[in-house]
Design a protein around this motif. Structure first.
Motif, PDB file in Angstrom:
ATOM      1  N   ALA A 242     -55.887  42.418  42.834  1.00 40.64           N
ATOM      2  CA  ALA A 242     -55.216  41.439  43.771  1.00 40.64           C
ATOM      3  C   ALA A 242     -54.958  40.257  43.880  1.00 40.64           C
ATOM      4  CB  ALA A 242     -57.130  41.744  45.047  1.00 40.64           C
ATOM      5  N   ARG A 243     -53.897  39.114  43.953  1.00 39.59           N
ATOM      6  CA  ARG A 243     -53.837  38.035  43.816  1.00 39.59           C
ATOM      7  C   ARG A 243     -55.733  37.139  43.826  1.00 39.59           C
ATOM      8  NH1 ARG A 243     -48.988  36.357  43.880  1.00 39.59           N
ATOM      9  NH2 ARG A 243     -48.795  37.916  43.116  1.00 39.59           N
ATOM     10  N   HIS A 244     -55.922  36.443  42.925  1.00 42.69           N
ATOM     11  CA  HIS A 244     -57.154  35.592  43.503  1.00 42.69           C
ATOM     12  C   HIS A 244     -56.381  33.630  43.270  1.00 42.69           C
ATOM     13  CE1 HIS A 244     -60.364  37.841  40.354  1.00 42.69           C
ATOM     14  NE2 HIS A 244     -59.660  38.670  41.935  1.00 42.69           N
ATOM     15  N   ALA A 245     -56.776  33.229  44.062  1.00 35.54           N
ATOM     16  CA  ALA A 245     -56.411  31.762  43.704  1.00 35.54           C
ATOM     17  C   ALA A 245     -56.697  30.885  42.713  1.00 35.54           C
ATOM     18  CB  ALA A 245     -57.811  31.113  45.258  1.00 35.54           C
ATOM     19  N   ASP A 246     -57.397  31.482  42.015  1.00 34.28           N
ATOM     20  CA  ASP A 246     -56.454  30.273  40.335  1.00 34.28           C
ATOM     21  C   ASP A 246     -56.026  30.915  39.901  1.00 34.28           C
ATOM     22  OD1 ASP A 246     -58.455  32.673  39.847  1.00 34.28           O
ATOM     23  OD2 ASP A 246     -59.729  32.338  38.620  1.00 34.28           O
TER      24      ASP A 246
ATOM     25  N   PRO B  67     -44.255  22.088  45.763  1.00 36.67           N
ATOM     26  CA  PRO B  67     -45.927  21.772  45.218  1.00 36.67           C
ATOM     27  C   PRO B  67     -46.841  23.348  45.371  1.00 36.67           C
ATOM     28  CG  PRO B  67     -45.860  20.733  47.235  1.00 36.67           C
ATOM     29  CD  PRO B  67     -44.683  21.404  47.331  1.00 36.67           C
ATOM     30  N   VAL B  68     -47.462  23.421  43.956  1.00 40.04           N
ATOM     31  CA  VAL B  68     -48.751  24.512  43.924  1.00 40.04           C
ATOM     32  C   VAL B  68     -49.310  24.969  44.945  1.00 40.04           C
ATOM     33  CG1 VAL B  68     -50.192  23.118  42.265  1.00 40.04           C
ATOM     34  CG2 VAL B  68     -49.961  25.085  42.091  1.00 40.04           C
TER      35      VAL B  68
ATOM     36  N   PHE C 118     -50.046  41.976  43.844  1.00 37.34           N
ATOM     37  CA  PHE C 118     -50.762  41.950  43.106  1.00 37.34           C
ATOM     38  C   PHE C 118     -50.585  40.574  41.188  1.00 37.34           C
ATOM     39  CE2 PHE C 118     -49.209  46.155  43.993  1.00 37.34           C
ATOM     40  CZ  PHE C 118     -49.957  46.855  44.568  1.00 37.34           C
ATOM     41  N   SER C 119     -51.450  40.166  41.181  1.00 41.83           N
ATOM     42  CA  SER C 119     -51.792  39.903  39.953  1.00 41.83           C
ATOM     43  C   SER C 119     -51.522  40.898  38.850  1.00 41.83           C
ATOM     44  CB  SER C 119     -53.062  39.187  40.467  1.00 41.83           C
ATOM     45  OG  SER C 119     -52.347  37.816  40.898  1.00 41.83           O
ATOM     46  N   VAL C 120     -50.398  40.240  37.744  1.00 40.47           N
ATOM     47  CA  VAL C 120     -50.936  41.778  36.621  1.00 40.47           C
ATOM     48  C   VAL C 120     -51.621  40.557  35.338  1.00 40.47           C
ATOM     49  CG1 VAL C 120     -49.323  42.999  34.965  1.00 40.47           C
ATOM     50  CG2 VAL C 120     -48.548  42.242  36.898  1.00 40.47           C
TER      51      VAL C 120
ATOM     52  N   PHE D 141     -46.474  32.437  45.834  1.00 37.09           N
ATOM     53  CA  PHE D 141     -47.140  33.129  45.258  1.00 37.09           C
ATOM     54  C   PHE D 141     -48.949  33.167  45.773  1.00 37.09           C
ATOM     55  CE2 PHE D 141     -44.393  31.345  41.558  1.00 37.09           C
ATOM     56  CZ  PHE D 141     -43.972  32.881  41.021  1.00 37.09           C
ATOM     57  N   VAL D 142     -49.177  32.541  47.131  1.00 33.60           N
ATOM     58  CA  VAL D 142     -49.735  33.183  48.336  1.00 33.60           C
ATOM     59  C   VAL D 142     -49.293  34.090  48.830  1.00 33.60           C
ATOM     60  CG1 VAL D 142     -49.792  31.621  50.098  1.00 33.60           C
ATOM     61  CG2 VAL D 142     -49.791  30.731  48.479  1.00 33.60           C
ATOM     62  N   VAL D 143     -50.153  34.573  48.912  1.00 37.79           N
ATOM     63  CA  VAL D 143     -50.218  36.076  49.806  1.00 37.79           C
ATOM     64  C   VAL D 143     -50.369  35.721  50.864  1.00 37.79           C
ATOM     65  CG1 VAL D 143     -51.038  39.021  49.843  1.00 37.79           C
ATOM     66  CG2 VAL D 143     -50.152  37.364  48.197  1.00 37.79           C
ATOM     67  N   ASP D 144     -49.622  36.640  51.881  1.00 36.51           N
ATOM     68  CA  ASP D 144     -49.053  36.669  53.275  1.00 36.51           C
ATOM     69  C   ASP D 144     -50.046  38.458  53.809  1.00 36.51           C
ATOM     70  OD1 ASP D 144     -49.568  36.608  55.916  1.00 36.51           O
ATOM     71  OD2 ASP D 144     -47.635  35.629  56.301  1.00 36.51           O
ATOM     72  N   GLU D 145     -51.539  38.256  54.265  1.00 35.03           N
ATOM     73  CA  GLU D 145     -51.714  39.660  54.558  1.00 35.03           C
ATOM     74  C   GLU D 145     -51.546  40.550  55.671  1.00 35.03           C
ATOM     75  OE1 GLU D 145     -55.771  40.258  53.092  1.00 35.03           O
ATOM     76  OE2 GLU D 145     -55.788  38.908  51.761  1.00 35.03           O
ATOM     77  N   LYS D 146     -50.938  39.172  56.348  1.00 31.51           N
ATOM     78  CA  LYS D 146     -49.829  39.961  57.648  1.00 31.51           C
ATOM     79  C   LYS D 146     -48.802  40.460  57.552  1.00 31.51           C
ATOM     80  CE  LYS D 146     -52.728  35.887  60.082  1.00 31.51           C
ATOM     81  NZ  LYS D 146     -51.892  34.741  60.244  1.00 31.51           N
ATOM     82  N   LYS D 147     -48.023  40.422  56.153  1.00 34.73           N
ATOM     83  CA  LYS D 147     -46.634  41.120  55.799  1.00 34.73           C
ATOM     84  C   LYS D 147     -47.175  42.316  55.598  1.00 34.73           C
ATOM     85  CE  LYS D 147     -44.336  37.072  56.054  1.00 34.73           C
ATOM     86  NZ  LYS D 147     -43.001  36.430  55.241  1.00 34.73           N
TER      87      LYS D 147
END
Length: 180
Positions: free
Chosen positions: A11-15, A43-44, A63-65, A51-57
């Motif tokens: 899963a993608r982490h905020a950092d 902007p980041v 994924f983050s690798v 890179f912000v994951v929208d879980e509704k879509k």
């Protein structure tokens, strides 16, 4: 977490977002070659960052690798455009500049294939890539994808039209290759 030989998809982490954004988005040439549509400064911290994951879509799974050797972030992977009726999806990935040329791309595609076919029950996976993207061409071919065609001058990239190559892999082909 999904594991391959060299990478894990998690899963993608905020950092992860600032790292992916700085290396993959802020590199205008790389971002222009990877995205549909023109590059624009984002902007980041923006909610519009790719890179912000929208879980509704639910039609996209991000994924983050990470490298299995170091547990360091090495890129991003996506199964996108998931069509639950036709049971198909598209494969996408982006590797950080320091992670390229190490075989991670081939492994990411393999893990996404396993996820798409074994976990999601899909029948077809598809890859579209620029005709001069040798790394993605190799990753597709090494994972058993069939080159199905070329769409001529279909991508506008940095002031010129570029050909795209279309690859497809069916679940039966993937299973047969996995059995060998």
């Amino acid at each position: 977490m999904l594991r391959g030989n060299k990478v894990a998809l998690r899963a993608r982490h905020a950092d992860d977002i600032p790292i992916l954004h700085a290396d993959l988005h802020d590199d205008v040439v790389n971002a222009s070659r990877a995205a549909v549509g023109p590059w624009r400064p984002i902007p980041v911290g923006s909610e519009h960052s790719q890179f912000v994951v929208d879980e509704k879509k639910e039609q996209n799974v991000h994924f983050s690798v990470v490298s299995l050797d170091s547990d360091e972030l090495v890129g991003t992977a996506t199964l996108w455009g998931i069509d639950t009726h036709s049971r198909s999806a598209h494969v996408g990935l982006g590797l950080l500049s320091t992670a390229r040329g190490k075989g991670y791309g081939t492994d990411v595609v393999a893990v996404l294939c396993h996820y798409g076919f074994a976990q999601r029950g899909l029948n077809r996976l598809q890859i579209e890539t620029l005709a001069d993207n040798a790394a993605m061409l190799r990753a597709a071919e090494r994972n058993g994808f069939t080159r199905e065609g070329v769409t001529r001058s279909s991508a506008w990239v940095m002031g010129e039209f570029v050909d795209e190559v279309l690859f497809g892999l069916l679940v039966d082909e993937w299973k047969a290759a996995s059995d060998n």
